[in-house]
Write a protein that holds these residues in place. Structure first.
Motif, PDB file in Angstrom:
ATOM      1  N   HIS A  11      27.907  15.308 184.744  1.00  0.00           N
ATOM      2  CA  HIS A  11      29.276  15.838 184.697  1.00  0.00           C
ATOM      3  C   HIS A  11      30.087  15.237 183.546  1.00  0.00           C
ATOM      4  CE1 HIS A  11      29.503  12.196 187.099  1.00  0.00           C
ATOM      5  NE2 HIS A  11      30.802  12.128 186.819  1.00  0.00           N
ATOM      6  N   VAL A 111      33.045  19.263 187.975  1.00  0.00           N
ATOM      7  CA  VAL A 111      32.747  18.596 189.247  1.00  0.00           C
ATOM      8  C   VAL A 111      33.095  17.112 189.200  1.00  0.00           C
ATOM      9  CG1 VAL A 111      30.940  20.256 189.846  1.00  0.00           C
ATOM     10  CG2 VAL A 111      30.308  18.079 188.798  1.00  0.00           C
ATOM     11  N   ARG A 116      39.905  16.928 188.970  1.00  0.00           N
ATOM     12  CA  ARG A 116      40.479  17.693 190.074  1.00  0.00           C
ATOM     13  C   ARG A 116      41.987  17.868 189.907  1.00  0.00           C
ATOM     14  NH1 ARG A 116      42.005  17.208 195.553  1.00  0.00           N
ATOM     15  NH2 ARG A 116      42.329  14.974 195.426  1.00  0.00           N
ATOM     16  N   LEU A 125      35.213  25.640 187.709  1.00  0.00           N
ATOM     17  CA  LEU A 125      34.516  25.636 189.004  1.00  0.00           C
ATOM     18  C   LEU A 125      34.155  27.054 189.431  1.00  0.00           C
ATOM     19  CD1 LEU A 125      36.401  22.891 191.024  1.00  0.00           C
ATOM     20  CD2 LEU A 125      33.991  22.874 190.343  1.00  0.00           C
ATOM     21  N   TRP A 168      31.180  12.792 196.283  1.00  0.00           N
ATOM     22  CA  TRP A 168      30.923  14.159 196.763  1.00  0.00           C
ATOM     23  C   TRP A 168      30.216  14.150 198.110  1.00  0.00           C
ATOM     24  CZ3 TRP A 168      33.139  18.484 195.962  1.00  0.00           C
ATOM     25  CH2 TRP A 168      33.790  18.723 194.763  1.00  0.00           C
ATOM     26  N   HIS A 180      31.160  23.718 197.417  1.00  0.00           N
ATOM     27  CA  HIS A 180      31.182  22.554 196.529  1.00  0.00           C
ATOM     28  C   HIS A 180      30.059  21.586 196.897  1.00  0.00           C
ATOM     29  CE1 HIS A 180      35.211  23.932 195.517  1.00  0.00           C
ATOM     30  NE2 HIS A 180      35.270  23.026 194.555  1.00  0.00           N
ATOM     31  N   CYS A 184      27.267  20.150 194.428  1.00  0.00           N
ATOM     32  CA  CYS A 184      27.434  18.770 193.947  1.00  0.00           C
ATOM     33  C   CYS A 184      26.564  17.729 194.624  1.00  0.00           C
ATOM     34  CB  CYS A 184      28.894  18.357 194.093  1.00  0.00           C
ATOM     35  SG  CYS A 184      30.009  19.436 193.183  1.00  0.00           S
TER      36      CYS A 184
END
Length: 190
Positions: A11, A111, A116, A125, A168, A180, A184
């Motif tokens: 990521h 991710v 976020r 996303l 996650w 998600h 993830c």
């Protein structure tokens, strides 16, 4: 991932390659021509008025001292010309070889829990979920999940440098973000 350490860092790959490439270009390209936009950097012409002057070209500490102390030395101009040509050749090679515009890598950067809450993260996303749609449960409203994830204040806090996969896994344990979690959490397996 064979070539990485203990933590999963895919990521971070897109942002890191963009940073490394931009830092390299800064050695010989004027800063105003280096926006951190993948498409712009991938198509940037490395010539003309975009390039730094011979006086500003990065050549290292020792060569820079020589350049300042002996500005009229007969070898200085040919040396600086060769350095610039080397920089340009390397820059053009990196433009061709680095996946600067890879949507997959850009989407994977979304991710990262640090990203976020930003609208671009939501867009990326959605793209990622579309790429992986055949793996997602049909009954999950992915769009709603992405919107809720972006503003959910009850999720565990995350500090840059922590293990994103563990974070996650904690989010997955809440059961609130099934799409998600599918995307993830599988990274945790070796």
């Amino acid at each position: 991932m064979v070539f990485q350490g203990r933590d999963t860092l895919v990521h971070k790959l897109h942002d890191k390659q963009l940073q490394v490439f931009t830092n390299f270009l800064a050695c010989f390209v004027k800063p105003e021509h280096l926006p951190p936009i993948p498409r712009t950097l991938a198509g940037l012409e490395l010539k003309g008025d975009k390039l730094l002057t011979a006086r500003d070209l990065y050549v290292g500490r020792v060569a820079d001292r020589f350049r300042r102390e002996h500005p009229k030395h007969h070898m200085l101009k040919p040396f600086l010309d060769q350095v610039l040509q080397g920089y340009i050749a390397c820059g053009e090679y990196l433009q061709r070889k680095l996946p600067l515009e890879s949507m997959t890598l850009q989407c994977l950067s979304a991710v990262d829990p640090i990203a976020r809450g930003h609208s671009k993260t939501g867009h990326l996303l959605r793209e990622l979920m579309e790429m992986l749609s055949k793996f997602l449960p049909a009954d999950v409203d992915v769009q709603q999940e992405i919107l809720q994830y972006g503003v959910d204040q009850s999720l565990p806090t995350f500090t840059d440098g922590e293990d994103a996969v563990s974070w996650w896994a904690d989010v997955s344990d809440t059961g609130r973000y099934p799409a998600h979690s599918i995307v993830c959490v599988p990274w945790a397996t070796d």
